[in-house]
Motif scaffolding. Structure first.
Motif, mmCIF file in Angstrom:
data_model
loop_
_atom_site.group_PDB
_atom_site.id
_atom_site.type_symbol
_atom_site.label_atom_id
_atom_site.label_comp_id
_atom_site.label_asym_id
_atom_site.label_seq_id
_atom_site.Cartn_x
_atom_site.Cartn_y
_atom_site.Cartn_z
ATOM 1 N N LEU A 56 1.756 8.692 -3.741
ATOM 2 C CA LEU A 56 2.564 8.375 -2.563
ATOM 3 C C LEU A 56 3.925 9.062 -2.620
ATOM 4 O O LEU A 56 4.468 9.488 -1.602
ATOM 5 N N GLY A 57 4.462 9.172 -3.843
ATOM 6 C CA GLY A 57 5.761 9.831 -4.007
ATOM 7 C C GLY A 57 5.721 11.278 -3.554
ATOM 8 O O GLY A 57 6.649 11.759 -2.883
ATOM 9 N N ASP A 104 1.746 -4.001 -8.573
ATOM 10 C CA ASP A 104 1.652 -4.163 -10.029
ATOM 11 C C ASP A 104 0.732 -3.142 -10.688
ATOM 12 O O ASP A 104 0.698 -3.042 -11.905
ATOM 13 N N ARG A 105 -0.063 -2.435 -9.894
ATOM 14 C CA ARG A 105 -0.984 -1.449 -10.481
ATOM 15 C C ARG A 105 -0.586 -0.019 -10.102
ATOM 16 O O ARG A 105 -1.367 0.921 -10.307
ATOM 17 N N ALA A 106 0.610 0.113 -9.560
ATOM 18 C CA ALA A 106 1.019 1.408 -8.989
ATOM 19 C C ALA A 106 1.168 2.503 -10.035
ATOM 20 O O ALA A 106 1.074 3.690 -9.723
ATOM 21 N N GLY A 107 1.389 2.118 -11.289
ATOM 22 C CA GLY A 107 1.605 3.122 -12.330
ATOM 23 C C GLY A 107 0.322 3.607 -12.972
ATOM 24 O O GLY A 107 0.342 4.512 -13.808
ATOM 25 N N GLU A 108 -0.800 2.999 -12.586
ATOM 26 C CA GLU A 108 -2.067 3.386 -13.221
ATOM 27 C C GLU A 108 -2.703 4.559 -12.496
ATOM 28 O O GLU A 108 -2.492 4.755 -11.302
ATOM 29 N N ARG A 109 -3.502 5.310 -13.249
ATOM 30 C CA ARG A 109 -4.161 6.475 -12.634
ATOM 31 C C ARG A 109 -5.184 6.027 -11.588
ATOM 32 O O ARG A 109 -5.883 5.041 -11.797
ATOM 33 N N LEU A 113 -4.871 2.034 -1.313
ATOM 34 C CA LEU A 113 -3.956 3.168 -1.492
ATOM 35 C C LEU A 113 -4.011 4.095 -0.277
ATOM 36 O O LEU A 113 -2.976 4.606 0.174
ATOM 37 N N ALA A 114 -5.221 4.276 0.244
ATOM 38 C CA ALA A 114 -5.363 5.130 1.424
ATOM 39 C C ALA A 114 -4.594 4.544 2.610
ATOM 40 O O ALA A 114 -3.899 5.259 3.334
ATOM 41 N N VAL A 115 -4.727 3.232 2.768
ATOM 42 C CA VAL A 115 -4.001 2.579 3.865
ATOM 43 C C VAL A 115 -2.491 2.716 3.631
ATOM 44 O O VAL A 115 -1.713 2.990 4.555
ATOM 45 N N ASP A 134 7.649 2.071 -2.415
ATOM 46 C CA ASP A 134 7.558 0.704 -2.936
ATOM 47 C C ASP A 134 7.218 -0.295 -1.827
ATOM 48 O O ASP A 134 6.486 -1.251 -2.052
ATOM 49 N N GLU A 135 7.756 -0.041 -0.655
ATOM 50 C CA GLU A 135 7.477 -0.948 0.467
ATOM 51 C C GLU A 135 5.982 -0.983 0.796
ATOM 52 O O GLU A 135 5.398 -2.052 0.941
ATOM 53 N N VAL A 136 5.363 0.190 0.899
ATOM 54 C CA VAL A 136 3.944 0.198 1.288
ATOM 55 C C VAL A 136 3.052 -0.268 0.129
ATOM 56 O O VAL A 136 2.010 -0.866 0.364
ATOM 57 N N LEU A 137 3.483 0.006 -1.107
ATOM 58 C CA LEU A 137 2.710 -0.507 -2.250
ATOM 59 C C LEU A 137 2.704 -2.034 -2.227
ATOM 60 O O LEU A 137 1.686 -2.669 -2.508
ATOM 61 N N GLU A 138 3.837 -2.608 -1.906
ATOM 62 C CA GLU A 138 3.945 -4.064 -1.790
ATOM 63 C C GLU A 138 3.047 -4.567 -0.645
ATOM 64 O O GLU A 138 2.311 -5.536 -0.789
ATOM 65 N N LEU A 139 3.096 -3.826 0.455
ATOM 66 C CA LEU A 139 2.359 -4.221 1.658
ATOM 67 C C LEU A 139 0.849 -4.279 1.420
ATOM 68 O O LEU A 139 0.166 -5.168 1.916
#
Lengths: 332, 337
Positions: A103-104, A128-133, A145-147, A118-123
Motif C-alpha cells: 500500500l505504501g 495487526d498483520r500489515a507487516g507480514e508478507r 488488502l485488495a479492498v 494506516d487508515e485503510v489498513l484499520e478500515l
C-alpha cells in the motif's frame, strides 16, 4: 441524480484463428447513479470483467462510449483515475512484500499521504498483520488488502469485482457494512458478485449482463417486480384433487404447473380469485402463498443459467435478449 | 517524479534484487581476493633468483647439447646412421641460445595493472550485465506475472509512462551500481597491483584509456539490463527473457557457427554475437581465414577481417532499439487481461 458511470453500446470483439470471432461485449449499456451501491451481475464469461477492464483502460474497446464522473474514457482516464478505486478479479499482489509495503508503494505512486495507508489498513481489519508478507495471507486477507488498495485513494467511484470472495461469514458482513457506510458517505460503489443474496441485501440497483449484452437493469425492487409474474403456490386438502383443480384454473386462463404435492400458478393478479374459483368447484385450499421472487431466480431466468437435471451447461450457454425487452426503471 | 521514486523503492525492496546484489558483490569480492593471492610483487632477490635459474637452465641445456654432439660424433665414427636419432649434422645447428632462457619466464606471476586491468573491466562488466539482465527481466516480468503491473496501471493509467518510468528506475539503479562497484573494483585492483603487483607506466593516457574501457563497460551493462527488461515486458514473464537469452546464445554461438562452417562462409564469426562483444570490450576483434594460407610458399599469412567496437555499437544499438520499440509498442497495443 447524476450518472457517475455511463456506458453505451460498448463492444469488444476477440478474433482467434482457432475459435473464430467472439463478441465479449456486444453493445453493452450501463448507468450508475451517484451515491448508489450498484450490483453488476452476470454468469461466468458474460463480459463482466471485460467491462470493468475496458472501463479501467486495461482493454481497448472496439466501439461504444464510456464516461466516468462525466468525463469521456479512455481519453480522460488519467484525469479521473485518482477518483476511481478498483479491484478487478482475484486480488494479486507481489507475494514477498508486506501489506504495508504494497500500500505504501501505491500511495507514493499516487502522491497520497502516508497516514492514509494506516487508515485503510484499520478500515479493512489488517492493522495487526500489515507487516507480514502477502504470501502468508489467506485468500480472505488478500481480498481485504485488495479492498484497502482500492480505498486508498478515497475514491468517488469504487469498483469491486467479487470483493466477498474468500471472506468468512463475519468478513462478508463487515464488507456489507463497509459498502453501506461508504455509500452513505457519498461514495458510489459498483459491486460485481455471484453472491446474489448479498447483492439483493446491499445494492440499490443492478445491471445484469449475459453474453455481452445487458438483459436487465434498474432498482433492485423494480427488477424483482418486473419478473415476479404473480406466482402463487396452491396446496389442496386432498392431493388427489390437484389435477381437477389444474383443469379448472387452466380453463379460467391461469398458467398452471403441476408439482407432486402442489400447483404453481403464474399470471395471478389477485390470489383471492383462486380460492373462490376452486371453492366453486368444491375444492378446498389448504395453502395459498404468493411466491416472492428473489434476485437469484430472476438472474437464473434472465440468463437462462438455471441448472437442468441431467444436463451440463457450458460456460457460454446463457441468454442474450434483445435490448428492447429489458426491464427496469431508468437508464440508457 | 513520485512514480520514479516509487519504482526505485520497489526495485530496491525486491528480493531478487537484493539476492542478486549480494551474489554479485560476493562474486566480485571472491574474484579479487583469489586473484590477489596469485600475484606476487617482484623483489630484487626474486629477480636475481629467476636470472640464476634461467642461467642454470641455459648452462644445463648447453652441457646436454655438447654431450649429445659428442655422442653423435662417436656413433658416426662407428659408422652408424646418426641422422634419424640426432638429426642432420648431429644437431649442431640447434645450439641453445641465451634468449631461449629469459629470466622473466622464471619469475613468479606479477599483476601488471596497466596491461591487465582492461581484461578485469570486461569481467566486471559481464558480471554486472548478468545482474542487470536478471534483475531487469524480473523487475517487469514478475510485475506482470503477479498482477503488480495491472495494479499500478489502475493508479497510473498511462502505459508508456509507467513502462518508461520502470525502465528509467532500472537503468538508474544499474548505472549507480556500475559506477559505485566499478570504482570499488578499480580501487581493489589498484590495491592488488600496488601491494602485490605493478602500477608502473600509469600515464594520463593510460588512465584515459581505462576510463573509456569503463564507459564501454557501463554501456554494456545498461544495454543488457534494458534488453532483459524489454524481452520480459514483451513476454510479460521473466522466463521469456531468460528463454530468449538462452535461445539467442544457442542460435548465435552454436547454430550460426555450424551453419557458416557447413556453407564455407569466409569469416563466419562476423555473424556471431560474441565476436561483437569481444570487439566492444577489446576495441576490435580480428578474424582470420586460414583457408587462404599457402603453406607451400612458406609462412602463412591468412586473410583477416577486422570487427571494430564502432561496428559492435551499431549491432548492439539496433538490437536495443528493436527490443525497446517492440516492448513499448506491445505495451501500448496489447490488452491487459
Amino acid at each position: 441524480m447524476s450518472a457517475v458511470l455511463e456506458i453505451e453500446g460498448l463492444r469488444k470483439t476477440y478474433r482467434s484463428r482457432k475459435r473464430g470471432v467472439r463478441h465479449a461485449l456486444d453493445g453493452f449499456d450501463m448507468r450508475v447513479e451517484a451515491g448508489q451501491v450498484h450490483g453488476f451481475l452476470g454468469p461466468n464469461g458474460s463480459g463482466k470483467t471485460t467491462t470493468l477492464r475496458t472501463l479501467l483502460g486495461l482493454i481497448r474497446p472496439n466501439g461504444g462510449r464510456m464516461a466516468i464522473l462525466g468525463q469521456e474514457l479512455p481519453h480522460a482516464l488519467p484525469a479521473v483515475a485518482g477518483q476511481v478505486g478498483a479491484i478487478v478479479e482475484s486480488p494479486q499482489f507481489f507475494p514477498h512484500f508486506s501489506a504495508r509495503d504494497t500500500l505504501g508503494l501505491l500511495a507514493q505512486a499516487g502522491e497520497l499521504p502516508r497516514q492514509r495507508v494506516d487508515e485503510v489498513l484499520e478500515l479493512v481489519g489488517l492493522r495487526d498483520r500489515a507487516g507480514e508478507r502477502v504470501k502468508t495471507y489467506s485468500l480472505g486477507m488478500k481480498q481485504r488488502l485488495a479492498v484497502a488498495s482500492a480505498l486508498l485513494k478515497n475514491p468517488k467511484l469504487l469498483i469491486l469485482d467479487e470483493p466477498a470472495n474468500g471472506l468468512d461469514p463475519g468478513g462478508i458482513r463487515e464488507m456489507r457494512g463497509l459498502m453501506r457506510d461508504l455509500s452513505e458517505n457519498g461514495m458510489t460503489v459498483v459491486l460485481s458478485s455471484h453472491i446474489l443474496g448479498e447483492i439483493q441485501l446491499i445494492c440499490d440497483s443492478v445491471t445484469i449482463i449475459s453474453l455481452g449484452r445487458r438483459v436487465a437493469f434498474g432498482p433492485v425492487e423494480q427488477v424483482l417486480a418486473a419478473h415476479s409474474q404473480g406466482s402463487v403456490r396452491v396446496r389442496l386438502e386432498a392431493v388427489s384433487d390437484l389435477s381437477q383443480a389444474a383443469d379448472a384454473l387452466t380453463r379460467a386462463g391461469v398458467r398452471v404447473a403441476t408439482e407432486p404435492d402442489h400447483l404453481m400458478l403464474s399470471g395471478v393478479d389477485k390470489p383471492a380469485t383462486v380460492s373462490r374459483l376452486l371453492a366453486e368447484q368444491g375444492l378446498y385450499v389448504s395453502e395459498l402463498t404468493p411466491v416472492a421472487v428473489d434476485l437469484e431466480s430472476v438472474f437464473l431466468e434472465l440468463t437462462a443459467t438455471a441448472p437442468v437435471p441431467g444436463q451440463h451447461r457450458q460456460v457460454d450457454q446463457s441468454a442474450k435478449v434483445d435490448q428492447t425487452g429489458t426491464a427496469g426503471g431508468w437508464g440508457a | 517524479m513520485s512514480l520514479f521514486v516509487t519504482e526505485l523503492r520497489r526495485l530496491g525492496k525486491r528480493r531478487v534484487t537484493r539476492l542478486m546484489l549480494v551474489l554479485l558483490v560476493l562474486g566480485l569480492a571472491t574474484v579479487a581476493t583469489a586473484f590477489s593471492f596469485s600475484s606476487e610483487k617482484l623483489s630484487p632477490a626474486a629477480v636475481a633468483e629467476a636470472e640464476a635459474k634461467a642461467n642454470n637452465d641455459y648452462q644445463t641445456a648447453m652441457t646436454e647439447w655438447k654431450r649429445t654432439i659428442a655422442e653423435c660424433e662417436a656413433a658416426a665414427g662407428r659408422g652408424e646412421n646418426t641422422e634419424d636419432r640426432y638429426g642432420p649434422n648431429c644437431g649442431k645447428d640447434y645450439q641453445p641460445q641465451p634468449d631461449m632462457f629469459e629470466a622473466k619466464w622464471y619469475l613468479p606471476y606479477q599483476f601488471d595493472f596497466r596491461a591487465e586491468f582492461p581484461l578485469f573491466i570486461a569481467v566486471f562488466a559481464a558480471s554486472v550485465a548478468l545482474f542487470g539482465f536478471i534483475v531487469g527481466a524480473s523487475f517487469v516480468g514478475a510485475e506482470w506475472n503477479t498482477g503488480g503491473m495491472m495494479n499500478l496501471l489502475l493508479w497510473r493509467p498511462k502505459r508508456l509512462t509507467v513502462l518508461g518510468t520502470k525502465l528509467a528506475a532500472l537503468l538508474t539503479t544499474v548505472f549507480g551500481l556500475t559506477v559505485v562497484l566499478g570504482a570499488l573494483w578499480t580501487a581493489a585492483f589498484w590495491l592488488i597491483a600496488s601491494q602485490r603487483g605493478s602500477t608502473a607506466k600509469m600515464t594520463g593516457g593510460v588512465w584515459q584509456s581505462i576510463g573509456l574501457d569503463g564507459l564501454r563497460a557501463l554501456g554494456m551493462t545498461l544495454l543488457v539490463a534494458a534488453v532483459g527488461f524489454a524481452l520480459a515486458s514483451l513476454g510479460r514473464h521473466t522466463a521469456m527473457a531468460l528463454g530468449a537469452a538462452v535461445g539467442i546464445f544457442a542460435v548465435s554461438e552454436i547454430g550460426i557457427r555450424i551453419a557458416v562452417a557447413v556453407l564455407g562462409v569466409q569469416f563466419g564469426d562476423r555473424y556471431v554475437l560474441s565476436t561483437y562483444a569481444q570487439s566492444w570490450f577489446l576495441k576490435q576483434a580480428e578474424l582470420f581465414d586460414y583457408d587462404t594460407c599457402q603453406f607451400s610458399q612458406g609462412a602463412c599469412e591468412p586473410a583477416t577481417y577486422m570487427v571494430t567496437w564502432q561496428q559492435s555499437a551499431v549491432v548492439f544499438g539496433v538490437a536495443l532499439v528493436g527490443a525497446l520499440v517492440a516492448a513499448f509498442w506491445t505495451m501500448r497495443r496489447r490488452d491487459i487481461s
